[in-house]
Design an enzyme around this catalytic site. Structure first.
Site, short mmCIF file in Angstrom:
data_model
loop_
_atom_site.label_atom_id
_atom_site.label_comp_id
_atom_site.label_asym_id
_atom_site.label_seq_id
_atom_site.Cartn_x
_atom_site.Cartn_y
_atom_site.Cartn_z
N THR A 10 -2.92 -0.86 3.49
CA THR A 10 -2.31 0.47 3.62
C THR A 10 -0.82 0.40 3.95
O THR A 10 -0.09 1.36 3.72
CB THR A 10 -3.00 1.28 4.74
OG1 THR A 10 -2.86 0.59 5.98
CG2 THR A 10 -4.45 1.54 4.43
N ASP A 11 -0.36 -0.74 4.51
CA ASP A 11 0.98 -0.74 5.10
C ASP A 11 2.11 -0.59 4.08
O ASP A 11 3.13 0.02 4.38
CB ASP A 11 1.18 -2.00 5.96
CG ASP A 11 0.42 -1.90 7.28
OD1 ASP A 11 0.02 -0.77 7.65
OD2 ASP A 11 0.22 -2.93 7.94
N THR A 40 -6.66 -4.50 4.65
CA THR A 40 -7.75 -4.26 5.60
C THR A 40 -9.07 -4.00 4.88
O THR A 40 -10.14 -4.33 5.39
CB THR A 40 -7.39 -3.06 6.50
OG1 THR A 40 -6.27 -3.45 7.29
CG2 THR A 40 -8.51 -2.65 7.41
C1 SIN Z 1 -4.18 -2.10 6.30
O1 SIN Z 1 -4.60 -2.38 5.18
O2 SIN Z 1 -4.52 -1.01 6.84
C2 SIN Z 1 -3.25 -2.96 7.10
C3 SIN Z 1 -3.07 -4.32 6.55
C4 SIN Z 1 -2.39 -4.32 5.21
O3 SIN Z 1 -1.58 -3.44 4.93
O4 SIN Z 1 -2.68 -5.25 4.44
#
Ligand code: SIN
Length: 318
Positions: A94-95, A14
Protein backbone atom coordinates in the site's frame (compact mmCIF):
# COMPACT_ATOMS: atom_id res chain seq x y z
CA UNK A 1 -3.93 -18.79 -23.89
CA UNK A 2 -7.59 -19.12 -22.86
CA UNK A 3 -10.29 -16.59 -23.72
CA UNK A 4 -10.82 -13.80 -21.23
CA UNK A 5 -7.80 -14.64 -19.16
CA UNK A 6 -6.85 -12.42 -16.23
CA UNK A 7 -3.14 -12.16 -15.48
CA UNK A 8 -2.20 -11.58 -11.84
CA UNK A 9 1.24 -10.02 -11.38
CA UNK A 10 2.72 -10.22 -7.87
CA UNK A 11 5.06 -7.53 -6.53
CA UNK A 12 4.96 -8.19 -2.76
CA UNK A 13 3.53 -5.93 -0.04
CA UNK A 14 1.52 -6.63 3.08
CA UNK A 15 -0.97 -8.63 1.02
CA UNK A 16 1.92 -11.14 0.75
CA UNK A 17 3.12 -10.52 4.32
CA UNK A 18 3.63 -12.99 7.15
CA UNK A 19 3.57 -12.41 10.93
CA UNK A 20 4.62 -14.68 13.80
CA UNK A 21 1.16 -14.52 15.32
CA UNK A 22 -2.31 -14.33 13.76
CA UNK A 23 -3.22 -11.49 16.12
CA UNK A 24 -0.31 -9.33 14.92
CA UNK A 25 -1.48 -6.89 12.23
CA UNK A 26 1.55 -4.60 12.29
CA UNK A 27 4.69 -6.54 13.35
CA UNK A 28 4.92 -8.59 10.16
CA UNK A 29 7.33 -8.93 7.26
CA UNK A 30 5.93 -7.84 3.92
CA UNK A 31 6.48 -9.74 0.65
CA UNK A 32 6.86 -13.32 1.91
CA UNK A 33 4.10 -15.29 0.16
CA UNK A 34 4.17 -15.97 -3.57
CA UNK A 35 1.36 -14.68 -5.77
CA UNK A 36 0.52 -18.25 -6.85
CA UNK A 37 -0.02 -19.17 -3.16
CA UNK A 38 -2.21 -16.12 -2.61
CA UNK A 39 -4.35 -17.13 -5.57
CA UNK A 40 -4.45 -20.83 -4.61
CA UNK A 41 -5.84 -19.86 -1.19
CA UNK A 42 -8.94 -18.31 -2.83
CA UNK A 43 -10.70 -21.04 -4.86
CA UNK A 44 -13.38 -18.56 -5.99
CA UNK A 45 -10.76 -16.68 -8.02
CA UNK A 46 -10.14 -19.46 -10.51
CA UNK A 47 -13.81 -20.52 -10.53
CA UNK A 48 -14.71 -17.21 -12.19
CA UNK A 49 -12.45 -17.92 -15.17
CA UNK A 50 -8.86 -18.65 -16.23
CA UNK A 51 -6.07 -16.98 -14.30
CA UNK A 52 -2.35 -16.82 -14.97
CA UNK A 53 0.08 -15.67 -12.27
CA UNK A 54 3.58 -14.24 -12.51
CA UNK A 55 5.88 -13.01 -9.74
CA UNK A 56 7.40 -9.79 -11.10
CA UNK A 57 8.97 -8.75 -7.79
CA UNK A 58 8.75 -9.63 -4.10
CA UNK A 59 9.37 -6.42 -2.16
CA UNK A 60 8.06 -4.17 0.57
CA UNK A 61 6.78 -1.32 -1.58
CA UNK A 62 8.60 1.30 0.52
CA UNK A 63 11.63 0.00 -1.39
CA UNK A 64 10.05 0.39 -4.83
CA UNK A 65 12.53 1.56 -7.44
CA UNK A 66 12.90 2.29 -11.12
CA UNK A 67 14.14 -1.20 -12.10
CA UNK A 68 10.98 -2.87 -10.75
CA UNK A 69 8.80 -0.20 -12.35
CA UNK A 70 10.46 -0.73 -15.73
CA UNK A 71 10.08 -4.53 -15.44
CA UNK A 72 6.47 -4.26 -14.30
CA UNK A 73 5.49 -1.87 -17.09
CA UNK A 74 7.14 -4.17 -19.64
CA UNK A 75 5.22 -7.21 -18.32
CA UNK A 76 1.97 -5.22 -18.29
CA UNK A 77 2.45 -4.24 -21.93
CA UNK A 78 3.50 -7.78 -22.86
CA UNK A 79 0.31 -9.33 -21.47
CA UNK A 80 -2.04 -6.56 -22.58
CA UNK A 81 -0.87 -7.04 -26.16
CA UNK A 82 -2.22 -10.61 -26.11
CA UNK A 83 -5.75 -10.70 -27.53
CA UNK A 84 -6.92 -13.36 -25.05
CA UNK A 85 -5.94 -11.32 -22.01
CA UNK A 86 -8.95 -9.44 -20.67
CA UNK A 87 -7.03 -7.48 -18.05
CA UNK A 88 -4.36 -7.47 -15.39
CA UNK A 89 -4.46 -7.47 -11.61
CA UNK A 90 -1.34 -6.42 -9.71
CA UNK A 91 -0.80 -7.24 -6.03
CA UNK A 92 1.28 -4.47 -4.42
CA UNK A 93 2.17 -2.92 -1.07
CA UNK A 94 0.00 0.00 0.00
CA UNK A 95 2.86 2.40 0.74
CA UNK A 96 3.76 3.35 -2.83
CA UNK A 97 0.87 1.78 -4.74
CA UNK A 98 -0.42 5.22 -5.78
CA UNK A 99 2.95 6.01 -7.37
CA UNK A 100 3.06 2.72 -9.28
CA UNK A 101 -0.54 3.26 -10.42
CA UNK A 102 0.30 6.72 -11.76
CA UNK A 103 3.51 5.48 -13.39
CA UNK A 104 1.65 2.70 -15.25
CA UNK A 105 -1.12 5.14 -16.19
CA UNK A 106 1.42 7.54 -17.67
CA UNK A 107 3.69 5.02 -19.39
CA UNK A 108 1.47 2.08 -20.41
CA UNK A 109 -1.72 4.11 -21.05
CA UNK A 110 -3.78 0.89 -21.16
CA UNK A 111 -7.17 0.62 -22.80
CA UNK A 112 -7.73 -2.71 -21.01
CA UNK A 113 -8.07 -2.71 -17.20
CA UNK A 114 -4.96 -2.77 -15.02
CA UNK A 115 -6.23 -3.17 -11.47
CA UNK A 116 -3.85 -2.72 -8.56
CA UNK A 117 -4.79 -4.18 -5.21
CA UNK A 118 -3.23 -4.54 -1.77
CA UNK A 119 -3.94 -5.24 1.88
CA UNK A 120 -3.47 -3.48 5.17
CA UNK A 121 -3.16 -6.74 7.12
CA UNK A 122 -0.72 -9.58 6.42
CA UNK A 123 -1.90 -12.84 4.89
CA UNK A 124 -1.45 -14.55 8.28
CA UNK A 125 -3.85 -12.20 10.13
CA UNK A 126 -6.86 -13.61 11.94
CA UNK A 127 -9.04 -11.67 9.51
CA UNK A 128 -6.90 -10.72 6.51
CA UNK A 129 -8.28 -8.16 4.05
CA UNK A 130 -6.13 -9.28 1.09
CA UNK A 131 -8.33 -12.15 -0.17
CA UNK A 132 -11.45 -9.98 -0.42
CA UNK A 133 -9.47 -7.16 -2.06
CA UNK A 134 -8.07 -9.63 -4.60
CA UNK A 135 -11.55 -11.02 -5.32
CA UNK A 136 -12.88 -7.47 -5.75
CA UNK A 137 -9.98 -6.55 -8.03
CA UNK A 138 -10.73 -9.60 -10.17
CA UNK A 139 -14.39 -8.59 -10.38
CA UNK A 140 -13.31 -5.18 -11.66
CA UNK A 141 -10.79 -6.63 -14.15
CA UNK A 142 -13.45 -8.99 -15.52
CA UNK A 143 -16.08 -6.26 -15.89
CA UNK A 144 -16.89 -5.82 -19.59
CA UNK A 145 -16.51 -2.01 -19.50
CA UNK A 146 -13.41 -1.83 -17.28
CA UNK A 147 -10.55 0.27 -18.65
CA UNK A 148 -7.40 2.03 -17.53
CA UNK A 149 -5.32 1.88 -14.36
CA UNK A 150 -7.37 1.70 -11.17
CA UNK A 151 -6.79 0.69 -7.55
CA UNK A 152 -9.20 -1.49 -5.59
CA UNK A 153 -9.11 -1.56 -1.79
CA UNK A 154 -11.81 -2.11 0.85
CA UNK A 155 -14.54 -2.39 -1.77
CA UNK A 156 -13.69 0.98 -3.34
CA UNK A 157 -12.39 1.62 -6.85
CA UNK A 158 -10.05 4.61 -7.24
CA UNK A 159 -8.48 6.17 -10.34
CA UNK A 160 -4.68 6.26 -10.68
CA UNK A 161 -4.50 10.05 -10.90
CA UNK A 162 -6.48 10.93 -7.78
CA UNK A 163 -5.83 8.12 -5.31
CA UNK A 164 -3.68 8.64 -2.21
CA UNK A 165 -3.00 6.55 0.87
CA UNK A 166 -4.50 8.58 3.70
CA UNK A 167 -4.44 6.29 6.73
CA UNK A 168 -1.64 4.38 8.44
CA UNK A 169 -3.55 1.27 9.56
CA UNK A 170 -7.29 1.33 8.72
CA UNK A 171 -8.41 -1.22 6.14
CA UNK A 172 -10.01 1.54 4.04
CA UNK A 173 -6.74 3.44 3.76
CA UNK A 174 -7.23 5.26 0.44
CA UNK A 175 -9.04 8.35 -0.74
CA UNK A 176 -9.59 9.98 -4.11
CA UNK A 177 -10.02 13.36 -2.43
CA UNK A 178 -12.37 15.86 -4.03
CA UNK A 179 -12.69 13.73 -7.17
CA UNK A 180 -14.26 10.88 -5.22
CA UNK A 181 -13.95 7.18 -6.00
CA UNK A 182 -14.75 5.72 -9.40
CA UNK A 183 -17.08 3.15 -7.89
CA UNK A 184 -17.63 0.36 -5.41
CA UNK A 185 -17.57 -3.43 -5.50
CA UNK A 186 -20.59 -4.77 -3.65
CA UNK A 187 -20.78 -8.56 -3.19
CA UNK A 188 -18.89 -9.02 -6.43
CA UNK A 189 -20.97 -6.51 -8.41
CA UNK A 190 -19.50 -3.23 -9.57
CA UNK A 191 -21.41 0.02 -9.07
CA UNK A 192 -19.72 2.92 -10.83
CA UNK A 193 -20.12 6.53 -9.65
CA UNK A 194 -17.85 8.08 -12.27
CA UNK A 195 -16.67 7.16 -15.78
CA UNK A 196 -13.75 4.82 -16.32
CA UNK A 197 -10.52 6.76 -16.77
CA UNK A 198 -10.03 7.63 -20.43
CA UNK A 199 -6.84 6.39 -22.09
CA UNK A 200 -4.41 9.27 -21.67
CA UNK A 201 -2.87 10.25 -24.98
CA UNK A 202 -0.20 12.41 -23.42
CA UNK A 203 -0.66 12.40 -19.65
CA UNK A 204 2.43 14.33 -18.63
CA UNK A 205 2.16 17.09 -21.20
CA UNK A 206 4.79 15.86 -23.64
CA UNK A 207 5.00 12.98 -26.08
CA UNK A 208 6.52 10.59 -23.56
CA UNK A 209 8.33 7.50 -24.65
CA UNK A 210 6.79 4.07 -24.47
CA UNK A 211 8.13 1.77 -21.79
CA UNK A 212 10.38 -0.06 -24.23
CA UNK A 213 12.07 3.21 -25.13
CA UNK A 214 12.65 4.43 -21.56
CA UNK A 215 16.27 4.85 -20.56
CA UNK A 216 17.94 2.15 -18.46
CA UNK A 217 16.55 2.57 -14.92
CA UNK A 218 19.92 3.63 -13.48
CA UNK A 219 19.94 6.55 -15.94
CA UNK A 220 16.52 7.95 -15.09
CA UNK A 221 16.75 11.62 -14.15
CA UNK A 222 17.14 12.55 -10.51
CA UNK A 223 14.05 14.40 -9.31
CA UNK A 224 13.57 15.03 -5.58
CA UNK A 225 10.66 16.25 -3.46
CA UNK A 226 11.27 19.04 -0.95
CA UNK A 227 8.74 20.55 1.46
CA UNK A 228 7.93 24.08 2.57
CA UNK A 229 7.31 24.43 6.30
CA UNK A 230 7.83 26.84 9.16
CA UNK A 231 11.50 27.72 9.34
CA UNK A 232 12.28 26.23 5.90
CA UNK A 233 15.55 27.34 4.33
CA UNK A 234 17.18 26.92 0.95
CA UNK A 235 19.83 24.56 2.32
CA UNK A 236 18.30 21.32 1.05
CA UNK A 237 17.79 22.77 -2.43
CA UNK A 238 21.38 24.04 -2.53
CA UNK A 239 22.73 20.66 -1.40
CA UNK A 240 20.69 18.84 -4.04
CA UNK A 241 21.77 21.28 -6.71
CA UNK A 242 25.39 20.70 -5.75
CA UNK A 243 24.77 16.98 -6.32
CA UNK A 244 23.41 17.63 -9.81
CA UNK A 245 19.68 17.17 -9.23
CA UNK A 246 17.76 17.63 -12.48
CA UNK A 247 14.27 18.28 -11.15
CA UNK A 248 12.63 19.41 -7.91
CA UNK A 249 9.02 19.14 -6.84
CA UNK A 250 8.19 21.37 -3.92
CA UNK A 251 5.29 20.43 -1.66
CA UNK A 252 4.13 23.93 -0.79
CA UNK A 253 1.79 25.04 1.95
CA UNK A 254 -1.88 25.69 1.10
CA UNK A 255 -2.23 26.85 -2.50
CA UNK A 256 1.42 26.01 -3.22
CA UNK A 257 2.84 28.94 -1.26
CA UNK A 258 6.51 28.75 -0.29
CA UNK A 259 8.65 30.02 2.58
CA UNK A 260 10.53 32.99 1.17
CA UNK A 261 13.98 31.48 1.84
CA UNK A 262 13.05 28.18 0.17
CA UNK A 263 11.47 30.04 -2.74
CA UNK A 264 14.61 32.10 -3.28
CA UNK A 265 16.72 28.92 -3.49
CA UNK A 266 14.22 27.24 -5.83
CA UNK A 267 14.19 30.26 -8.15
CA UNK A 268 17.96 30.28 -8.17
CA UNK A 269 17.99 26.55 -9.02
CA UNK A 270 15.38 27.10 -11.74
CA UNK A 271 17.47 29.90 -13.25
CA UNK A 272 20.43 27.51 -13.25
CA UNK A 273 18.47 24.95 -15.31
CA UNK A 274 16.85 22.70 -12.68
CA UNK A 275 13.20 21.98 -13.55
CA UNK A 276 11.01 23.01 -10.62
CA UNK A 277 7.30 22.19 -10.09
CA UNK A 278 5.06 23.44 -7.29
CA UNK A 279 2.55 21.04 -5.69
CA UNK A 280 0.78 21.29 -2.34
CA UNK A 281 1.22 19.35 0.87
CA UNK A 282 -2.57 19.61 1.39
CA UNK A 283 -4.19 16.22 0.77
CA UNK A 284 -7.19 17.79 -0.97
CA UNK A 285 -7.56 20.49 -3.59
CA UNK A 286 -5.05 21.52 -6.23
CA UNK A 287 -2.70 24.44 -6.67
CA UNK A 288 -4.63 27.14 -8.49
CA UNK A 289 -2.23 29.01 -10.78
CA UNK A 290 -1.96 32.81 -10.92
CA UNK A 291 -0.42 34.93 -13.70
CA UNK A 292 2.40 36.13 -11.40
CA UNK A 293 3.57 32.58 -10.58
CA UNK A 294 7.29 32.10 -11.12
CA UNK A 295 7.22 28.33 -10.60
CA UNK A 296 4.74 26.19 -12.59
CA UNK A 297 2.12 24.20 -10.66
CA UNK A 298 1.69 20.43 -10.67
CA UNK A 299 -1.63 20.44 -12.59
CA UNK A 300 -3.44 18.81 -9.70
CA UNK A 301 -0.88 16.06 -9.10
CA UNK A 302 0.28 15.25 -5.57
CA UNK A 303 4.00 15.82 -4.92
CA UNK A 304 4.96 12.16 -5.45
CA UNK A 305 2.97 11.91 -8.70
CA UNK A 306 4.27 15.29 -9.91
CA UNK A 307 7.75 13.85 -9.38
CA UNK A 308 6.96 10.92 -11.71
CA UNK A 309 5.48 13.26 -14.33
CA UNK A 310 8.57 15.48 -14.16
CA UNK A 311 10.91 12.49 -14.45
CA UNK A 312 9.08 11.31 -17.56
CA UNK A 313 9.14 14.81 -19.01
CA UNK A 314 12.87 15.01 -18.46
CA UNK A 315 13.26 11.68 -20.28
CA UNK A 316 11.23 12.78 -23.28
CA UNK A 317 12.95 14.03 -26.40
CA UNK A 318 13.47 17.82 -26.40
C1 SIN B 1 1.55 -2.40 3.01
O1 SIN B 1 1.46 -3.10 2.00
O2 SIN B 1 0.50 -2.02 3.61
C2 SIN B 1 2.85 -1.93 3.59
C3 SIN B 1 4.04 -2.57 3.01
C4 SIN B 1 4.23 -2.25 1.56
O3 SIN B 1 3.86 -1.17 1.12
O4 SIN B 1 4.80 -3.11 0.87
Amino acid sequence: MHRQQIVILGTGGTIAGRAESASDNVGYTAAQVGVDQLVAAIPALAEAGPVLTEQVAQIDSKDMGFAVWARLAARVNHFLAQPDVKGIVITHGTDTIEETAYFLHAVCRPAKPVVLTCAMRPSTALVPDGPQNLLDAMAVARHPDAAGVVLVCAGTVHGAVDVQKVHTYKLDAFSSGDAGPLGHVEEGALRMSRNWPSVPVDPVGVAIKTVSELAEPDRWPRVEVVMSHAGASGAVVQALQAQGVQGLVVAGTGNGSLHQDLEAALLQAQAAGVRVVRATRCPNGRVLPAPKDKIPDSQGLSPVKARIALMLRLMAPA
